[in-house]
Design a protein around this motif. Sequence first.
Motif, short mmCIF file in Angstrom:
data_model
loop_
_atom_site.label_atom_id
_atom_site.label_comp_id
_atom_site.label_asym_id
_atom_site.label_seq_id
_atom_site.Cartn_x
_atom_site.Cartn_y
_atom_site.Cartn_z
N ALA B 22 39.76 34.44 24.82
CA ALA B 22 39.03 35.00 25.95
C ALA B 22 39.39 34.17 27.17
O ALA B 22 39.77 33.02 27.06
N PRO B 41 35.55 35.12 38.55
CA PRO B 41 36.69 36.02 38.68
C PRO B 41 36.84 36.56 40.11
O PRO B 41 37.94 36.67 40.60
N ASN B 44 38.67 34.34 42.45
CA ASN B 44 40.11 34.34 42.25
C ASN B 44 40.76 35.61 42.74
O ASN B 44 41.86 35.60 43.24
N ALA B 45 40.02 36.71 42.55
CA ALA B 45 40.58 37.96 43.03
C ALA B 45 40.77 37.89 44.55
O ALA B 45 41.71 38.43 45.09
N PRO B 48 44.09 34.94 45.48
CA PRO B 48 45.09 34.89 44.41
C PRO B 48 46.17 33.85 44.64
O PRO B 48 46.80 33.40 43.70
N ILE B 66 42.70 32.92 35.71
CA ILE B 66 41.56 33.61 35.19
C ILE B 66 41.79 35.12 35.34
O ILE B 66 41.30 35.91 34.57
N ASP B 67 42.62 35.50 36.30
CA ASP B 67 42.98 36.90 36.47
C ASP B 67 43.80 37.42 35.31
O ASP B 67 43.84 38.61 35.08
N LEU B 68 44.45 36.53 34.60
CA LEU B 68 45.32 36.84 33.48
C LEU B 68 46.54 37.63 33.89
O LEU B 68 47.62 37.47 33.36
N ILE B 69 46.37 38.54 34.82
CA ILE B 69 47.50 39.37 35.21
C ILE B 69 47.89 38.98 36.63
O ILE B 69 47.05 38.88 37.50
N PRO B 70 49.17 38.75 36.86
CA PRO B 70 49.57 38.25 38.17
C PRO B 70 49.48 39.33 39.23
O PRO B 70 49.38 40.51 38.95
N ASP B 71 49.51 38.87 40.44
CA ASP B 71 49.55 39.77 41.58
C ASP B 71 50.79 40.63 41.54
O ASP B 71 51.85 40.18 41.14
N THR B 72 50.63 41.85 41.97
CA THR B 72 51.82 42.66 42.12
C THR B 72 51.77 43.30 43.49
O THR B 72 50.71 43.61 44.00
N ALA B 289 46.60 44.67 27.59
CA ALA B 289 46.59 44.59 29.05
C ALA B 289 47.37 43.39 29.56
O ALA B 289 47.63 43.27 30.75
#
Lengths: 600, 436
Positions: B22, B41, B44-45, B48, B66-72, B289
Motif C-alpha cells: 500500500a 496525497p 503531492n498532487a 508534483p 505517494i502518487d505512485l504514478i508519475p506526471d504525464t 494501475a
Amino acid sequence: MSVINTPPPVTNPTDIYGQPVSPEKHDNYLTSGKGFLSWALTLDHKRIGIMYTIGVLGAFLLGGIFAVLLRTELIWTGQTLPTLFADTWTDQYNQMFTLHGAVMTFLFIIPAIPAIIGNFVLPLMLGAKDVAFPRLNLMSLYCWLGGGAFFVYVLASGGLDTGWTFYTPYSTTTNTSVAAATLGAFVLGFSSILTGVNFMASIHMLRPKGMTWFKMPLLLWALYATAAIQILATPVLAITLLLLTAERVIGVGIFDPALGGDPVLYQHFFWFYSHPAVYIMILPALGVTSEIISSLSRKHIFGYKFIAFSSLAIAFFSFIVWGHHMFTSGQSAFFNALFSLLTMTVAIPSAIKVFNWLATIRKGSIRLDTPMLYALGFIWLFTIGGLTGLFLATLNTDIHFHDTYFVVAHFHYVMVGSVLWAFIGGMYYWFPKMFGRMYNEFHGRIAFAITFIGFNLTFFVQFFAGSRGMPRRYADYPDEYFWYHFASTIGTYVLTIGLFYILWNWVDGLIKGRKAPANPWGSNSLEWHTPSPPPHHNFDYEPHGVDPYLYDHWRWDEAVGGYVIKDHDPAHDGIEDVDPDHYNDDPPGSAPAKPVPAGA
Amino acid sequence: MTRLTAPSLTLLFALHGVAGLAAPAVAEDLADPAAPAATEPEVNAAEPEAAEPAAGEAEAAAPAEIDLIPDTDIGGNTFLPVSAATYSDEVDFVFYFILWVSIVFFVLIGWLLVYYAWKYRQRDKDYVPHGSHHNTPLELTWSIAPGILLLLMFIWGFRGYLDMSTPPKDAYPVTAVAWQWSWAFEHPNGYADGDLHVPAGTPILITNVSNDVTHSLYIPQFRIKKDVVPGRFNQTWFESPFNAETAEDFPVMEDDGVTPALDRDGNPLVFTYNVYDLFCTEYCGRGHALMNKKVYVHTRESFEKWMEYSTDITNLTPVKAGEKVWQQKCASCHSIDGSVAGGAPTWKDLWNNPNHMLTTGPIQVDEEYIYNSIVNPSMQVVQGYPANGMAPWVLPDAELKGLYEFMKSVSKYNTDPIARTKDDWKKLLPPIEATE
C-alpha cells in the motif's frame, strides 16, 4: 402550466368507467391474501413482480454503494479511502469495481425490467390471469434469490477482484471467491432463462381474442425478443462459468495455456453470452420507452412494424457481434473486420427506433409528466450512448479507445442512461397500477432534473478522459486526468442524491399518495382496462385485444383524476376500435388471433 | 538506474507494484520518515515537482511517489492526445469524421426532441391528435441513409486498421514482456530495459509476451493497443517520427547526481528524445494501475548512445547495477520488503542471515550459496518453498557481482563493505589479461 394537474382527492378506487369500485370488489392482489406464506408461495405474477422489486432494488443499493465508494476513491490521485476490507488499497479498489459491476449486471440490470415490469405488466397486457407457467415464475424468483445469496457469500468471504468479466487466467489464479461468484452467476442465469421461457410461452399462448401479433403492445415485442436471447445465450454463459470453475477447482486445462488452453477462447465464450446480454438489458428498455412515448403523447406510435421488427433485428444481430469486444486480443484481422462490419448494422435498427419515437411525439399532445421526462431523457442519453458506440465499432478508433474510460462512459450511457432511465420511467408509469396510488408529480420532476444532471456530469466527462487515454479499472491515475475524475465523482454524488430522492418519492407515494384511477394516463393497452391495483385475477371480464395505441375512446374525468371510457356501454369496451377506419394495418378479412379464454 | 531521472522513477513505481505494498507502507519503507508530505496525497498532487531536484537519489525522490504514478503531459487537444506515430493521423481523421457525424445527428435529434416536447406539450387533456403513423418511404430513408455513413466509417476504419496491423518487413524488433506488475522491453542484442526506448523514424515491431495473466500494451500517443496474452505472441508495430519541438535533452549524471557522465569520446553524455506514455489496459490485479512506463523515442544518434551506455552495466555503481538486475530479472518473485507474495523467499535481511534454513538444515548466506541458488536453484531448497520453484539462470559476471552488492545493501545482517562507487568494479571484476 397546464400539464401540472391537481385533481381533487379521490378516496375510493375507480374503474374504467369512473365509477367507484364496489366494496366487495375492493379486494385486490395486495390484500387478497395475508401472511408471509401468501407472499412466499404465491403464484401471482404481480406479487412475484413486487418481490422482485424489493430484491432488485436492494441489489441496486448494494451495487450503488460500491459505485459511490469507487468514485470516491478516484476523487483524488493516490489513496483516498482507508483500507477496510482488503490487503491493500488497490486490492480494495479492484474489489469495489468488480462487485459494482457484477452486482449491477447480474443482480440488477439484467432482471430489472423483465423481472419487475415484465412480470407485473406482461400478463395484464395480454389480458391474461397470469403468465403461462406460474410455478416456473416463482422458481425463477427463488433462483434469483439463490444467486443473490451466493453474491452475499462472496462479499462475506474475501470478495471478488476479477472484474465482472472473470477473464482467465487471472480469475483462475486470484485467491478471491471466484468459484462462489461464478456459481452465483450460474444460478442467476437459470432465473433469467426461466423468465424468458415463461414470457415467450405466454406471448404465444395467452394472447386474447383480437390481439394479433401486430396488435400487441411494443413492450411485448421487446420482451419476446429479450426472451429469445435469454433462452439462447444464457446457457452459453452457464457452460463457460462451469468450465472456468472446472479449470480453477479441478485443474482441467481449457483456458490456461500452461494446461494447453487459450485465454482468448474464454473471451469468445464469455462475450458470446455477454454481448447478447447487453440486449437483454436494453431491449425491454426500448419497449418501455415505446409505450410511454406513445401513451403520454396521446398519439399512435409511428412505424409500429418497424419498431417491432427492429427489436427482432437487434436480437438477431446481438448474436453475431461479440467479437467487437476483442479487437485487441489478437484475433485475426479478418475476424476483426467482420465483427466491425456486423456491429455497424446494429446502429440501423437502433436509429429506426429513435426516429420513429421522434415522429411519434411530433404533433402529439405531450404530457410532460415524470414518466415522459424519463422517456425523453432516455432518447437523449440513448442517442449519446449509441453514437459513441460508432467510435467503438470502427476498427482503428476502437484500438485507441478499447479498455479506456471512453468505453466506460459509452456503456454507462447505454446501461444506466438508457436502461435505468427506462426502468425508472416505467416504474413511474406503472406505479399507479402496481400500488393503486399516485406519486407526487412535482417531486418526481425535480428528482428527474437532479438525476439527469448528475448522470451527465458523471459520465460525459469520462468520454474526454477516455479519448485522451485514461485506461479503465485503474485504482490510481496520472495527474493529467485529475479534473475529469473529480468532476465525475461530484456528478456521482449528485446522481446519488437524485436516486434517493426518487426512492423517497416512491415511498411517499405508497404511503400518502392519492388513490389512483384505473387509467391515469389515458393509455389503451389492456393493463389500463382494470382497476388500480388490479384484482387478484386481473380482470372482472374477458378482455379482448385492442389497438393499444388508439386513445380516442378515453376522456379525461376531473373527478377521478384519470381517463374513463367515453362510451358507458361495457359491451363496447376493449372489443373493437372506436374508429376502425382510422387504423387498420391488417389486411381485410384477416383472421383474429387464436381465441384463448382470458383468465384461463 | 538513478542516473536517468524519469526511468528511475518508473522503475520505482514498478517496484511498488511488485512489492505489493500500500502507498503509506511504500512511503515508510523508502521515504525519509521525516518527510511530512508522505501522508497527504492532495499535497503531492498539487506539488508534483517537489522532489524533482533531488532526482539523483531514489530515496530522496520517494516522498513525491505517494502518487505512485508519475506526471504525464499527454499533449494534444480536448479530444485526443498528441498524435506521434505515422498512422495515428489516420486514426484521428476517422475519429473526427465520426465525431462530426455524431454531432450533426445528436444536434438534430436533441433539438427535435426538445423542440417537439415543448411545442406539442399537452394543452387539452382530451385532445387526441391524429396523423400519419406509417410511412414506409420515410422509414426506408432513415434506415438506408445512415447505412451509407456507417459503411464509410467501416471502410476507413478498416483501412487504418490494416495499416496498424501490417508491420514493414525491416522493422526493429522489440519483445515486450509483461508480468504482474511490470514490463521489460528486450532489444535484439539481448538487453532488456524497464522502459521502451526506440529510435525515431524507424518502424518498431513489438512482440508481446506474458509471463502470467493477460495484460495489454497501450501507447495513447501512437493510438496502438495490443493485448499481451499468455500462450500467444501478439504483434503490433509503430513508427514515431522525431519531433524536435517537444524533444527533451537529458544530460546523464553519475550516481552522485552532480557529475556529468561522459561518453566514449569524453564528451558529456546527453540523450535526446520525445517521451510518451505506456499503460497496461487489461486488468491484471493489484498493481494494474501501476504498470505505467514511458516510451522514449530517441534520435538515432541518441539511441545508439543510450544503447551503448545501458547495455554496459558497469556504467552504474555495483549496488545500483544489482538493483537494476533484480528489478528486471528477479523482482517478480523475490521481494526486498519482506513480502513473500511473489512465491519466493524475500531478499530482505537475507544476506548473512544466521537463521536461514534450507530443507537440509542451516546454511550461511554468502556468495557461494547465492551463486548456486541462481545457477542450480533445486540444489539448495529453502525450507517451506517448492523444490522446483525457479528455473536455472545464467548471468554475466558483472550482473552476479552487482546482485551480491545489492543483496548486501538490503540486509541488516550484512557486515561486509558494500561496493558503492564505480571504481569498485575494478576490485569486483579484475581485468582479464589479454591473450592473443
